[in-house]
Design a protein around this motif. Structure first.
Motif, mmCIF file in Angstrom:
data_model
loop_
_atom_site.group_PDB
_atom_site.id
_atom_site.type_symbol
_atom_site.label_atom_id
_atom_site.label_comp_id
_atom_site.label_asym_id
_atom_site.label_seq_id
_atom_site.Cartn_x
_atom_site.Cartn_y
_atom_site.Cartn_z
ATOM 1 N N PHE A 1 -139.885 -71.905 23.298
ATOM 2 C CA PHE A 1 -138.465 -71.746 23.000
ATOM 3 C C PHE A 1 -137.691 -71.333 24.256
ATOM 4 C CE2 PHE A 1 -134.924 -68.976 21.581
ATOM 5 C CZ PHE A 1 -134.258 -69.825 20.720
ATOM 6 N N TYR A 2 -138.175 -70.313 24.967
ATOM 7 C CA TYR A 2 -137.453 -69.820 26.142
ATOM 8 C C TYR A 2 -137.582 -70.774 27.333
ATOM 9 C CZ TYR A 2 -136.135 -65.620 23.712
ATOM 10 O OH TYR A 2 -135.572 -64.753 22.815
ATOM 11 N N ILE A 3 -138.670 -71.503 27.426
ATOM 12 C CA ILE A 3 -138.812 -72.508 28.483
ATOM 13 C C ILE A 3 -137.871 -73.685 28.215
ATOM 14 C CG2 ILE A 3 -140.372 -74.278 29.401
ATOM 15 C CD1 ILE A 3 -142.607 -72.139 29.307
ATOM 16 N N ARG A 4 -137.914 -74.204 27.007
ATOM 17 C CA ARG A 4 -137.143 -75.411 26.673
ATOM 18 C C ARG A 4 -135.643 -75.173 26.649
ATOM 19 N NH1 ARG A 4 -137.800 -79.384 21.425
ATOM 20 N NH2 ARG A 4 -136.167 -80.824 22.073
ATOM 21 N N LEU B 1 -141.219 -58.618 24.736
ATOM 22 C CA LEU B 1 -140.997 -59.087 23.371
ATOM 23 C C LEU B 1 -142.325 -59.201 22.631
ATOM 24 C CD1 LEU B 1 -138.481 -62.011 24.061
ATOM 25 C CD2 LEU B 1 -137.951 -59.675 23.318
ATOM 26 N N ASN B 2 -142.389 -58.685 21.413
ATOM 27 C CA ASN B 2 -143.547 -58.877 20.545
ATOM 28 C C ASN B 2 -143.379 -60.196 19.804
ATOM 29 O OD1 ASN B 2 -144.860 -56.409 21.122
ATOM 30 N ND2 ASN B 2 -143.401 -55.351 19.818
ATOM 31 N N CYS B 3 -144.411 -61.022 19.814
ATOM 32 C CA CYS B 3 -144.306 -62.381 19.286
ATOM 33 C C CYS B 3 -145.314 -62.635 18.176
ATOM 34 C CB CYS B 3 -144.576 -63.399 20.394
ATOM 35 S SG CYS B 3 -143.634 -63.118 21.898
ATOM 36 N N ALA B 4 -144.875 -63.244 17.094
ATOM 37 C CA ALA B 4 -145.789 -63.676 16.037
ATOM 38 C C ALA B 4 -146.692 -64.781 16.577
ATOM 39 C CB ALA B 4 -145.010 -64.158 14.823
ATOM 40 N N ASP B 5 -146.127 -65.667 17.395
ATOM 41 C CA ASP B 5 -146.864 -66.762 18.015
ATOM 42 C C ASP B 5 -146.350 -66.895 19.447
ATOM 43 O OD1 ASP B 5 -147.622 -69.302 19.018
ATOM 44 O OD2 ASP B 5 -147.667 -70.170 17.009
ATOM 45 N N GLN B 6 -147.119 -66.379 20.408
ATOM 46 C CA GLN B 6 -146.675 -66.370 21.809
ATOM 47 C C GLN B 6 -146.313 -67.766 22.299
ATOM 48 O OE1 GLN B 6 -150.144 -64.098 23.205
ATOM 49 N NE2 GLN B 6 -148.723 -63.056 24.580
ATOM 50 N N LYS B 7 -147.093 -68.771 21.946
ATOM 51 C CA LYS B 7 -146.861 -70.128 22.435
ATOM 52 C C LYS B 7 -145.512 -70.652 21.940
ATOM 53 C CE LYS B 7 -148.167 -73.680 24.766
ATOM 54 N NZ LYS B 7 -147.943 -73.605 26.205
ATOM 55 N N THR C 1 -139.696 -70.307 33.259
ATOM 56 C CA THR C 1 -140.985 -70.904 33.611
ATOM 57 C C THR C 1 -142.049 -69.823 33.513
ATOM 58 O OG1 THR C 1 -140.661 -70.448 35.968
ATOM 59 C CG2 THR C 1 -139.989 -72.625 35.178
ATOM 60 N N ARG C 2 -143.269 -70.258 33.312
ATOM 61 C CA ARG C 2 -144.379 -69.306 33.241
ATOM 62 C C ARG C 2 -144.633 -68.761 34.639
ATOM 63 N NH1 ARG C 2 -150.231 -70.103 30.361
ATOM 64 N NH2 ARG C 2 -148.984 -69.791 28.475
ATOM 65 N N ALA C 3 -144.626 -67.431 34.770
ATOM 66 C CA ALA C 3 -144.828 -66.786 36.064
ATOM 67 C C ALA C 3 -146.231 -66.213 36.217
ATOM 68 C CB ALA C 3 -143.804 -65.667 36.255
ATOM 69 N N GLY D 1 -129.930 -78.306 19.233
ATOM 70 C CA GLY D 1 -130.089 -79.202 18.086
ATOM 71 C C GLY D 1 -130.553 -78.461 16.848
ATOM 72 N N ASP D 2 -131.608 -78.974 16.214
ATOM 73 C CA ASP D 2 -132.135 -78.391 14.977
ATOM 74 C C ASP D 2 -132.761 -77.014 15.187
ATOM 75 O OD1 ASP D 2 -131.306 -80.627 13.609
ATOM 76 O OD2 ASP D 2 -133.283 -81.582 13.619
ATOM 77 N N ALA D 3 -133.068 -76.657 16.435
ATOM 78 C CA ALA D 3 -133.665 -75.349 16.711
ATOM 79 C C ALA D 3 -132.628 -74.230 16.681
ATOM 80 C CB ALA D 3 -134.366 -75.365 18.070
#
Length: 145
Positions: free
Chosen positions: A23-26, A12-18, A31-33, A96-98
């Motif tokens: 988003f995908y972790i929460r 995935l290309n991300c505007a903001d990787q963090k 988890t970060r591999a 929720g709001d996300a």
């Protein structure tokens, strides 16, 4: 099937990787591999079971056209990522709001009793499908013939 071939990942290309990583972790339990340091940028690998997401910094490239509903329908573009859950309603409550719902939730009881799906947008505009109750149809020939 090609000998030894198995699923690896989606990049995935991300505007903001963090932001995308969080988003995908929460909300999806990744988890970060691994992080691959490329000097001025990095590639972040997220893992959930045997599924990986590979997150790239999009850099100064223009964003893709906005995707709605269940995703873009143009050839050569990924339509959506998809995940299974026990409860679409509980998943949405957890977002929720996300939760930026693009379509649904829709019930597909006419096809499979209990099949229900919602589509949401991730921080980079990728459409993500979340379904409950989908089952394969064992009456179909496994070879597709």
């Amino acid at each position: 099937m090609a000998a030894g071939l198995r699923w690896s990942h989606v990049g995935l290309n991300c505007a903001d990787q963090k932001t995308t990583e969080e988003f995908y972790i929460r909300y999806f339990g990744f988890t970060r591999a691994r992080v691959v340091d490329l000097g001025e940028s990095q590639i972040v690998f997220l893992r959930k079971g045997d599924a990986y997401l590979e997150l790239f910094a999009a850099g100064g490239t223009a964003p893709a056209g906005r995707a709605d509903d269940d995703g873009p329908q143009a050839p050569g573009r990924m339509r959506h990522l998809a995940f299974q859950t026990d409860s679409v309603d509980a998943f949405l409550a957890g977002l929720g709001d996300a939760a930026e719902v693009t379509l649904g939730p829709l019930d597909f009881d006419d096809f499979i009793c209990g099949w229900r799906t919602v589509w949401v947008r991730d921080p980079d505009g990728v459409i993500v499908e979340v379904s409950q109750g989908y089952e394969d149809d064992s009456t179909h020939d496994k070879d597709g013939a």
